[in-house]
Design an enzyme around this catalytic site. Structure first.
Site, mmCIF file in Angstrom:
data_model
loop_
_atom_site.group_PDB
_atom_site.id
_atom_site.type_symbol
_atom_site.label_atom_id
_atom_site.label_comp_id
_atom_site.label_asym_id
_atom_site.label_seq_id
_atom_site.Cartn_x
_atom_site.Cartn_y
_atom_site.Cartn_z
ATOM 1 N N ARG A 259 4.869 39.256 -28.083
ATOM 2 C CA ARG A 259 3.371 39.420 -27.936
ATOM 3 C C ARG A 259 2.981 37.775 -26.961
ATOM 4 O O ARG A 259 2.937 36.639 -27.558
ATOM 5 C CB ARG A 259 2.247 39.759 -28.689
ATOM 6 C CG ARG A 259 2.421 38.053 -30.207
ATOM 7 C CD ARG A 259 1.772 39.025 -31.047
ATOM 8 N NE ARG A 259 2.225 37.648 -32.596
ATOM 9 C CZ ARG A 259 1.194 36.869 -32.038
ATOM 10 N NH1 ARG A 259 0.632 36.052 -31.445
ATOM 11 N NH2 ARG A 259 1.571 35.789 -33.706
ATOM 12 N N HIS A 263 -2.070 36.575 -32.391
ATOM 13 C CA HIS A 263 -2.238 37.546 -33.075
ATOM 14 C C HIS A 263 -3.406 38.464 -33.285
ATOM 15 O O HIS A 263 -2.533 39.843 -33.239
ATOM 16 C CB HIS A 263 -1.532 37.367 -34.822
ATOM 17 C CG HIS A 263 -1.571 38.100 -35.271
ATOM 18 N ND1 HIS A 263 -0.506 39.563 -35.419
ATOM 19 C CD2 HIS A 263 -2.383 38.158 -36.763
ATOM 20 C CE1 HIS A 263 -0.937 40.062 -36.772
ATOM 21 N NE2 HIS A 263 -1.674 39.971 -37.328
ATOM 22 N N TYR A 272 1.156 27.455 -32.777
ATOM 23 C CA TYR A 272 2.500 27.755 -33.599
ATOM 24 C C TYR A 272 3.125 27.348 -32.583
ATOM 25 O O TYR A 272 4.459 27.784 -32.855
ATOM 26 C CB TYR A 272 2.486 28.836 -34.715
ATOM 27 C CG TYR A 272 1.512 29.724 -34.453
ATOM 28 C CD1 TYR A 272 2.784 30.922 -34.031
ATOM 29 C CD2 TYR A 272 0.593 30.209 -34.851
ATOM 30 C CE1 TYR A 272 1.817 32.132 -33.035
ATOM 31 C CE2 TYR A 272 -0.277 31.627 -34.169
ATOM 32 C CZ TYR A 272 0.080 32.542 -33.788
ATOM 33 O OH TYR A 272 -0.198 33.678 -33.265
#
Length: 352
Positions: A259, A263, A272
């Site tokens: 992706r 998110h 991250y």
């Protein structure tokens, strides 16, 4: 020949530059199907871009981007037949649209309208799952029921890599293996369960290998290669509804993908993962990959691409206009929860 001896397709058909890899052919995929996959990927990429923009403008609620995952969603959905069902997660809007869910209905959900969860009667799409992995036992149960009724249908359940750490995943896999349920477990392995990387999710060599513990086959496919995904999903469907010998058999497909965006629009993926990682995966982009192949082989041209872009933008304007024309009131959130809203909730509605 037994079911187990049916050879699985290659995990990759197209190289990142859109050329067919040695030893592969696309003779079993007709031009109409390839163009339909390409059109739907372009549509959903643009829908995704607009949805992120709409959310930033405050026009819809939190949105889970699907950019980068169009190849896996669109191609797998195109590989199914009319009687088949899909069981989507909150991110699988491309698969839902291919299987007949109107985009304006899915936008109603993002607008907070209860009709956004109303699946049309002629659409074999299960209500989207927000909790992780809860749709997997549902898929197996419906598949077992259909098998007992001698219905020739496959039941494809989508889930992310993080779902493999949930008990529902293992329970569904075990039931499917024991009872020969005509299920295709489709793992959209996009490398992260929100911020948790795959290596912190499992110590297995792959997700696909987990199927062995439950007595059926697991395969890994390049999830950013639409033609490979289409072929391997079609193969898994055939095993489920038309076994060479014996009972229908489930399959676990692990589609490796990425992706590109956060998110959800409430996330910050830069905390991250680094941009170099993202750009490395973008080189395998499913849309550019298939587009280059179709251009090089004369299946489409620049004039078609320009016309398609205009057509998609015009269509999406109609979709958002239709969705926003529906009035949304905050009191709708309790409409199907309480016969009579409790006093505290009633006061909140009055004070808003």
């Amino acid at each position: 020949m037994t079911v187990a001896e049916r050879p699985s397709p290659d995990r990759r058909v197209l190289s990142p530059d859109g050329t067919i890899l040695d030893g592969n052919t696309v003779e079993d995929i007709d031009d109409e199907t390839m163009l339909a996959i390409y059109r739907d990927m372009r549509l959903m990429r643009r829908f995704d871009e607009r949805a992120v923009s709409w959310q930033r403008q405050g026009r819809i609620g939190t949105y889970p981007s699907l950019a980068g995952q169009e190849g896996a969603q669109v191609a797998s959905a195109h590989a199914l037949a009319e009687p088949d069902w899909i069981f989507p997660t909150y991110r699988d809007k491309a698969a839902c649209h291919v299987r007949g869910m109107p985009l304006e209905v899915m936008l109603l959900d993002l607008l907070g309208h209860p009709d956004g969860n109303a699946v049309p009667e002629d659409c074999n799409v299960f209500t989207q799952s927000i909790p992780i992995a809860t749709q997997l036992p549902h898929a197996v149960g419906m598949a077992m029921a259909a098998d007992k009724r001698d219905e020739r249908a496959a039941f494809l359940a989508y889930f992310g890599d993080g779902a493999t750490s949930e008990g529902d995943f293992h329970e569904a896999m075990n039931f499917a293996g024991v009872f020969d349920a005509p299920v295709v477990f489709f793992c959209n392995n996009n490398q992260y369960a929100i911020s948790v990387p795959l290596e912190r999710q499992t110590a297995s060599d792959s997700i696909a290998i987990k199927a062995q513990a439950y007595g059926f086959e697991g395969v890994t496919v390049d999830g950013m290669d639409p033609l490979a995904v289409y072929r391997i999903t079609r193969w898994a469907r055939e095993k489920a509804v038309d076994p060479i010998a014996g009972q229908p058999r489930p399959t676990l497909i692990e589609a490796e993908q990425y992706r590109y965006n956060d998110h959800t629009t409430a996330d910050d993926a830069s905390r991250y993962r680094d941009e170099e990682e993202v750009e490395a995966w973008r080189e395998r982009d499913p849309i550019g990959r298939l587009e280059r192949f179709l251009l090089e082989t004369g299946r489409l041209d620049g004039e078609y691409l320009d016309a398609l872009a205009v057509e998609i933008d015009a269509y999406l304007e109609e979709v958002i206009e239709a969705a926003e024309a529906e009035s949304v009131d905050i009191s709708m959130i309790s409409e199907h929860t309480y016969d009579t809203p409790p006093e505290q909730l009633r006061r909140q509605f009055e004070e808003r």
